[in-house]
Design a protein around this motif. Structure first.
Motif, PDB file in Angstrom:
ATOM      1  N   GLN A 175       0.859  -1.189   0.000  1.00 24.43           N
ATOM      2  CA  GLN A 175       0.000   0.000   0.000  1.00 24.43           C
ATOM      3  C   GLN A 175       0.895   1.239   0.000  1.00 24.43           C
ATOM      4  O   GLN A 175       2.010   1.225   0.516  1.00 24.43           O
ATOM      5  N   HIS A 176       0.383   2.310  -0.586  1.00 28.81           N
ATOM      6  CA  HIS A 176       1.134   3.560  -0.586  1.00 28.81           C
ATOM      7  C   HIS A 176       0.977   4.240   0.770  1.00 28.81           C
ATOM      8  O   HIS A 176      -0.035   4.098   1.444  1.00 28.81           O
ATOM      9  N   SER A 177       1.985   5.020   1.150  1.00 28.49           N
ATOM     10  CA  SER A 177       1.897   5.727   2.421  1.00 28.49           C
ATOM     11  C   SER A 177       0.976   6.941   2.315  1.00 28.49           C
ATOM     12  O   SER A 177       0.473   7.439   3.313  1.00 28.49           O
ATOM     13  N   ASP A 178       0.767   7.433   1.089  1.00 32.54           N
ATOM     14  CA  ASP A 178      -0.064   8.618   0.909  1.00 32.54           C
ATOM     15  C   ASP A 178      -1.544   8.259   1.017  1.00 32.54           C
ATOM     16  O   ASP A 178      -2.024   7.316   0.390  1.00 32.54           O
ATOM     17  N   ALA A 179      -2.271   9.073   1.781  1.00 31.11           N
ATOM     18  CA  ALA A 179      -3.696   8.820   1.996  1.00 31.11           C
ATOM     19  C   ALA A 179      -4.469   8.823   0.683  1.00 31.11           C
ATOM     20  O   ALA A 179      -5.422   8.055   0.512  1.00 31.11           O
ATOM     21  N   SER A 180      -4.060   9.667  -0.261  1.00 29.88           N
ATOM     22  CA  SER A 180      -4.799   9.772  -1.518  1.00 29.88           C
ATOM     23  C   SER A 180      -4.776   8.448  -2.281  1.00 29.88           C
ATOM     24  O   SER A 180      -5.765   8.068  -2.918  1.00 29.88           O
ATOM     25  N   TRP A 181      -3.647   7.732  -2.220  1.00 34.61           N
ATOM     26  CA  TRP A 181      -3.571   6.448  -2.918  1.00 34.61           C
ATOM     27  C   TRP A 181      -4.399   5.384  -2.218  1.00 34.61           C
ATOM     28  O   TRP A 181      -5.056   4.564  -2.859  1.00 34.61           O
ATOM     29  N   ASN A 182      -4.364   5.379  -0.908  1.00 31.90           N
ATOM     30  CA  ASN A 182      -5.123   4.354  -0.181  1.00 31.90           C
ATOM     31  C   ASN A 182      -6.622   4.527  -0.388  1.00 31.90           C
ATOM     32  O   ASN A 182      -7.368   3.549  -0.474  1.00 31.90           O
ATOM     33  N   SER A 183      -7.097   5.768  -0.510  1.00 31.49           N
ATOM     34  CA  SER A 183      -8.518   5.975  -0.798  1.00 31.49           C
ATOM     35  C   SER A 183      -8.837   5.524  -2.218  1.00 31.49           C
ATOM     36  O   SER A 183      -9.938   5.040  -2.491  1.00 31.49           O
ATOM     37  N   THR A 184      -7.856   5.656  -3.140  1.00 34.22           N
ATOM     38  CA  THR A 184      -8.044   5.183  -4.518  1.00 34.22           C
ATOM     39  C   THR A 184      -8.207   3.667  -4.541  1.00 34.22           C
ATOM     40  O   THR A 184      -9.092   3.134  -5.230  1.00 34.22           O
ATOM     41  N   PHE A 185      -7.361   2.959  -3.796  1.00 28.28           N
ATOM     42  CA  PHE A 185      -7.462   1.497  -3.754  1.00 28.28           C
ATOM     43  C   PHE A 185      -8.818   1.073  -3.172  1.00 28.28           C
ATOM     44  O   PHE A 185      -9.438   0.123  -3.648  1.00 28.28           O
ATOM     45  N   ALA A 186      -9.278   1.776  -2.156  1.00 27.11           N
ATOM     46  CA  ALA A 186     -10.555   1.429  -1.532  1.00 27.11           C
ATOM     47  C   ALA A 186     -11.730   1.732  -2.470  1.00 27.11           C
ATOM     48  O   ALA A 186     -12.703   0.979  -2.516  1.00 27.11           O
ATOM     49  N   LYS A 187     -11.636   2.814  -3.230  1.00 28.94           N
ATOM     50  CA  LYS A 187     -12.732   3.237  -4.100  1.00 28.94           C
ATOM     51  C   LYS A 187     -12.986   2.236  -5.236  1.00 28.94           C
ATOM     52  O   LYS A 187     -14.071   2.229  -5.833  1.00 28.94           O
ATOM     53  N   ALA A 188     -12.016   1.370  -5.523  1.00 30.37           N
ATOM     54  CA  ALA A 188     -12.204   0.350  -6.568  1.00 30.37           C
ATOM     55  C   ALA A 188     -13.436  -0.508  -6.293  1.00 30.37           C
ATOM     56  O   ALA A 188     -14.060  -1.035  -7.222  1.00 30.37           O
ATOM     57  N   LYS A 189     -13.804  -0.635  -5.032  1.00 26.38           N
ATOM     58  CA  LYS A 189     -15.021  -1.385  -4.661  1.00 26.38           C
ATOM     59  C   LYS A 189     -16.254  -0.766  -5.331  1.00 26.38           C
ATOM     60  O   LYS A 189     -17.094  -1.469  -5.891  1.00 26.38           O
ATOM     61  N   ASP A 190     -16.352   0.565  -5.300  1.00 28.55           N
ATOM     62  CA  ASP A 190     -17.511   1.241  -5.899  1.00 28.55           C
ATOM     63  C   ASP A 190     -17.438   1.240  -7.420  1.00 28.55           C
ATOM     64  O   ASP A 190     -18.469   1.201  -8.099  1.00 28.55           O
ATOM     65  N   VAL A 191     -16.223   1.290  -7.963  1.00 23.59           N
ATOM     66  CA  VAL A 191     -16.061   1.227  -9.422  1.00 23.59           C
ATOM     67  C   VAL A 191     -16.502  -0.142  -9.933  1.00 23.59           C
ATOM     68  O   VAL A 191     -17.216  -0.258 -10.932  1.00 23.59           O
TER      69      VAL A 191
END
Length: 441
Positions: free
Chosen positions: A236-252
């Motif tokens: 996982q990336h340390s940046d919060a923006s990337w971790n929210s991107t990985f999580a958002k894949a669920k909605d995509v």
């Protein structure tokens, strides 16, 4: 075994040290005689080169390093050009992100208006690098992973059709590592995938292990619950923006539960969500400048000052190993199966033959042979046709210096809500990009 000469175009990039370390880690598979750095920012490149000199002395003193701003020196007698340039650097990325946000539109470096602006800056410089290679080492291969890869790929297809160019992206590689980890595999190389789309705009439709067992149901289930978030923090990336991107894949994925998606689709499917959570005064560009940029240049300066890399925190970009795999496939005709951005020519049977699509290819000494993906469903086809129209209009705007075509490109973009908003954004982008874009009439 032949030793190769590699030219890294973008020698001053923050990604260059990781790529050098990755190349050194693969010397048994891909021996190197010389690494050349080429950049138009001599001072920036000097810091990366100074640290690399120390690293080579400690790890591979037989490899020669040349750092130069002279094209003839950089591109003569080379076997591969690995290009990862950023015209305008992070200061212009910041404009790409903040100007659209000012108008209530997603600000992102490869998607929507930001990607279009970046593409207009990148095309000319990438073509210049290709021309240097063709002039000084016409048998070399140009491995381009400069963003925005989709627009750059279309430009090279149309404007340099006879050059040895492969357009690649590491994002699917990173996502596949997360998939593998999610189901308990040690590496993405244990998987064989089917995939179709455009760059930063695609879907996995089949995933198998080497014995042919279907892994897609397991991966789909994980993504439907967690996106691409796994328990392995190192992936996982340390940046919060990337971790929210990985999580958002669920909605995509919810829009097409039979597949698993590229993470960048969130910008097209949920632009309102992305704008609402964005901070227009501190975007991803600021994160990178305050994070990776300072870290990499700080580490490089420490190596130069101490004349040793033994305590350095610089690390190999593991998923960048695909660059070595790609170069080896061409050099040794390994017939490796890889995702590449190639001219469609029937790989997707019901899609524009001239579109630059991202599909699995078998790569050998003659380059890529795309694997046929057949017909794609209406949902994906409609989205892709809209997006490929944007990419083609941007390249035409660059080629003809056309304001009209660039306005059309922004208007067609799924992220932009109206022609008026498109024009307002374009006029603001035009003002700050005058030093970089061709003159538009």
């Amino acid at each position: 075994m032949k030793q190769f000469t590699i030219t890294i175009a973008g020698g001053g990039s923050t990604f260059t040290p990781g790529i050098v370390l990755m190349l050194l880690d693969n010397q048994e598979k891909f021996p190197i005689k010389e690494i050349k750095f080429y950049d138009n920012d001599e001072a920036r490149q000097a810091t990366i080169a100074g640290a690399t000199e120390v690293i080579l002395q400690e790890k591979a003193p037989n490899i020669k390093l040349t750092a130069t701003t002279d094209p003839e020196t950089a591109f003569s007698n080379t076997d591969f050009v690995m290009a990862h340039i950023r015209t305008g650097k992070y200061a212009m990325r910041e404009q790409d992100e903040k100007i659209p946000l000012k108008h209530g539109v997603v600000g992102q470096e490869t998607c929507g208006p930001g990607g279009i602006a970046y593409g207009m800056r990148s095309i000319g410089d990438v073509l210049e690098l290709v021309d240097y290679m063709d002039k000084y080492s016409p048998d070399a291969w140009f491995l381009n992973y400069s963003n925005p890869a989709a627009i750059v790929a279309e430009a090279t297809r149309k404007l340099r059709p006879h050059s040895n160019i492969l357009n690649i992206c590491d994002m699917p590689i990173g996502i596949e590592e997360l998939m593998a980890d999610a189901i308990g595999l040690s590496s993405r190389k244990e998987m064989e995938v089917d995939y179709f789309g455009l760059n930063h705009f695609g879907w996995w439709t089949g995933i198998r292990d080497k014995a042919g067992n279907d892994l897609l149901p397991q991966i789909r289930e994980h993504v439907s619950k967690y996106g691409y978030v796994t328990d392995n923090e190192s992936l996982q990336h340390s940046d919060a923006s990337w971790n929210s991107t990985f999580a958002k894949a669920k909605d995509v994925q919810a829009l097409d539960p039979e597949t698993v998606p590229n993470t960048y689709l969130k910008y097209y499917f949920y632009p309102d969500h992305e704008v609402a959570k964005s901070d227009a005064s501190y975007t991803r560009a600021n994160e990178v400048m305050d994070g990776r940029e300072k870290f990499i240049f700080g580490e490089c300066q420490k190596i130069i000052d101490s004349q040793t890399a033994k305590d350095s925190e610089l690390h190999i970009d593991e998923h960048a190993s695909y660059i070595v795999d790609l170069a080896r496939a061409i050099a040794y005709n390994t017939k490796e199966r890889m995702l590449l951005i190639v001219e469609n020519n029937g790989a997707i049977s019901n899609f524009d033959a001239t579109a630059m699509v991202e599909v699995p290819c078998i790569v050998g000494s003659k380059g890529p042979e795309p694997l046929t993906q057949g017909e794609i469903p209406r949902f994906h086809k409609g989205l892709m046709e809209q997006q490929v129209t944007v990419e083609k209009l941007v390249v035409e705007a660059f080629e003809y210096g056309s304001y009209q075509k660039l306005w059309q490109a922004l208007t067609v973009s799924k992220i932009v809500p109206s022609a008026k908003v498109a024009k307002d954004i374009l006029d603001d982008l035009l003002e700050v990009n005058k030093p970089y874009w061709p003159e538009l009439t």
